[in-house]
Design an enzyme around this catalytic site. Sequence first.
Site, PDB file in Angstrom:
ATOM      1  CG  ASP A 277     -37.055 -60.772  53.659  1.00 57.16           C
ATOM      2  OD1 ASP A 277     -36.175 -61.298  54.367  1.00 57.16           O
ATOM      3  OD2 ASP A 277     -37.352 -59.553  53.706  1.00 57.16           O
TER       4      ASP A 277
ATOM      5  CD  GLU B 124     -34.615 -63.175  62.366  1.00 57.68           C
ATOM      6  OE1 GLU B 124     -34.898 -62.998  61.170  1.00 57.68           O
ATOM      7  OE2 GLU B 124     -34.932 -62.378  63.263  1.00 57.68           O
TER       8      GLU B 124
ATOM      9  N   GLY C 282     -35.476 -50.921  58.926  1.00 54.11           N
ATOM     10  CA  GLY C 282     -35.968 -49.542  58.818  1.00 54.11           C
ATOM     11  C   GLY C 282     -34.868 -48.540  59.119  1.00 54.11           C
TER      12      GLY C 282
ATOM     13  CB  SER D 114     -31.707 -49.385  54.812  1.00 46.77           C
ATOM     14  OG  SER D 114     -32.278 -50.014  53.706  1.00 46.77           O
TER      15      SER D 114
ATOM     16  CG  ASN E  17     -37.793 -53.108  51.638  1.00 44.34           C
ATOM     17  OD1 ASN E  17     -38.013 -52.771  50.473  1.00 44.34           O
ATOM     18  ND2 ASN E  17     -38.768 -53.282  52.513  1.00 44.34           N
TER      19      ASN E  17
HETATM   20  P1  13P Z   1     -34.180 -52.546  55.579  1.00 40.70           P
HETATM   21  O1  13P Z   1     -35.595 -52.268  55.178  1.00 40.70           O
HETATM   22  O2  13P Z   1     -33.832 -51.921  56.884  1.00 40.70           O
HETATM   23  O3  13P Z   1     -33.226 -52.233  54.499  1.00 40.70           O
HETATM   24  O4  13P Z   1     -34.090 -54.127  55.843  1.00 40.70           O
HETATM   25  C1  13P Z   1     -34.457 -55.022  54.844  1.00 40.70           C
HETATM   26  C2  13P Z   1     -34.504 -56.396  55.373  1.00 40.70           C
HETATM   27  O5  13P Z   1     -33.754 -56.763  56.255  1.00 40.70           O
HETATM   28  C3  13P Z   1     -35.455 -57.335  54.774  1.00 40.70           C
HETATM   29  O6  13P Z   1     -35.509 -58.531  55.457  1.00 40.70           O
END
Ligand code: 13P
Length: 288
Positions: A85, A136, A179, A211, A232
């Site tokens: 990632d 990206e 986040g 999220s 995440n």
């Molecule tokens: P979040 O932590 O906002 O769920 O995003 C995870 C993410 O995009 C990892 O690349």
Amino acid sequence: MALISNKEMLRRAHDGHYAVGAFNLNNLEWTEYILRAAQDMKSPVIVEVSEAQIEYMCGYQTVRGMVESMMDYLGITVPVALHLDHGSFEGAKRAIEEGYTSVMFDGSHYRFAENIEKSKQIIELAHARGISVECEVGGIGGTEDGKTSGGELADPEECAAIAALGVDSLAAGIGNIHGKYPADWKGLNFERLAEIQSSTNAIPLVLHGGSGIPADQIKKAVSLGVSKINVNTECGIAFSDALKEYYGKKKEEEPKGYDPRVIMSYGMDAVYRMVCGKIQLFGSRDKA
Ligand code: 13P
């Protein structure tokens, strides 16, 4: 079952109008409960790690070995990809050498010409080994692993130029943020999402910062071509809230309540429920 790349998984999701969840790993337990959730939901899954998470878990080989051995031990039969990632240029090359089955090269902070040049090199290296690549365009907002981006809407023309390199999926900023979302967040920009989908000739799109996005927006994004959703933060919050409850109920004072395995299981059950809920929402249940 052996690890596979994202390529076929995401193409199938795109054609079938659902998205595959990509869940970040933090440790051994995270890996086990995400794999179990995907198996129980009969869903394909992507387990992903950032370079900082790889460092935390003692390196590329430790992570790969853990995922592979655990799949074997748990008898996992659903399709699983091991994905890097937000890889740097060097990190993506390293993951390709270390046998990861999918890599993201995040060149969004370079000038566009350099992003194109570097993305091209990673795609060539990865595709020569059957490894899928995500690139990206346009920074995703928020802070991840200490790097902060204000977030911007990706330019559909730039997305088209990256897609033309033969990349397998594309992470494009459409108002999403890593986040927690602020109270005054404007929501996803579906107009831009549709423009990107059309300029890239329907490449599978990746939604980072999955999220906390309301369910109706997730469903609409999936209907417009989002095929991979990264989660995440919400798993971390579910874990942390469960532990608050554990100590709030003074469970540590019960017999064996101090046992790290008992404490971890309490938190991980909440992560398992979160992952199952996301799989249901993304529509990948029973798609394995
Ligand atoms: P979040 O932590 O906002 O769920 O995003 C995870 C993410 O995009 C990892 O690349």
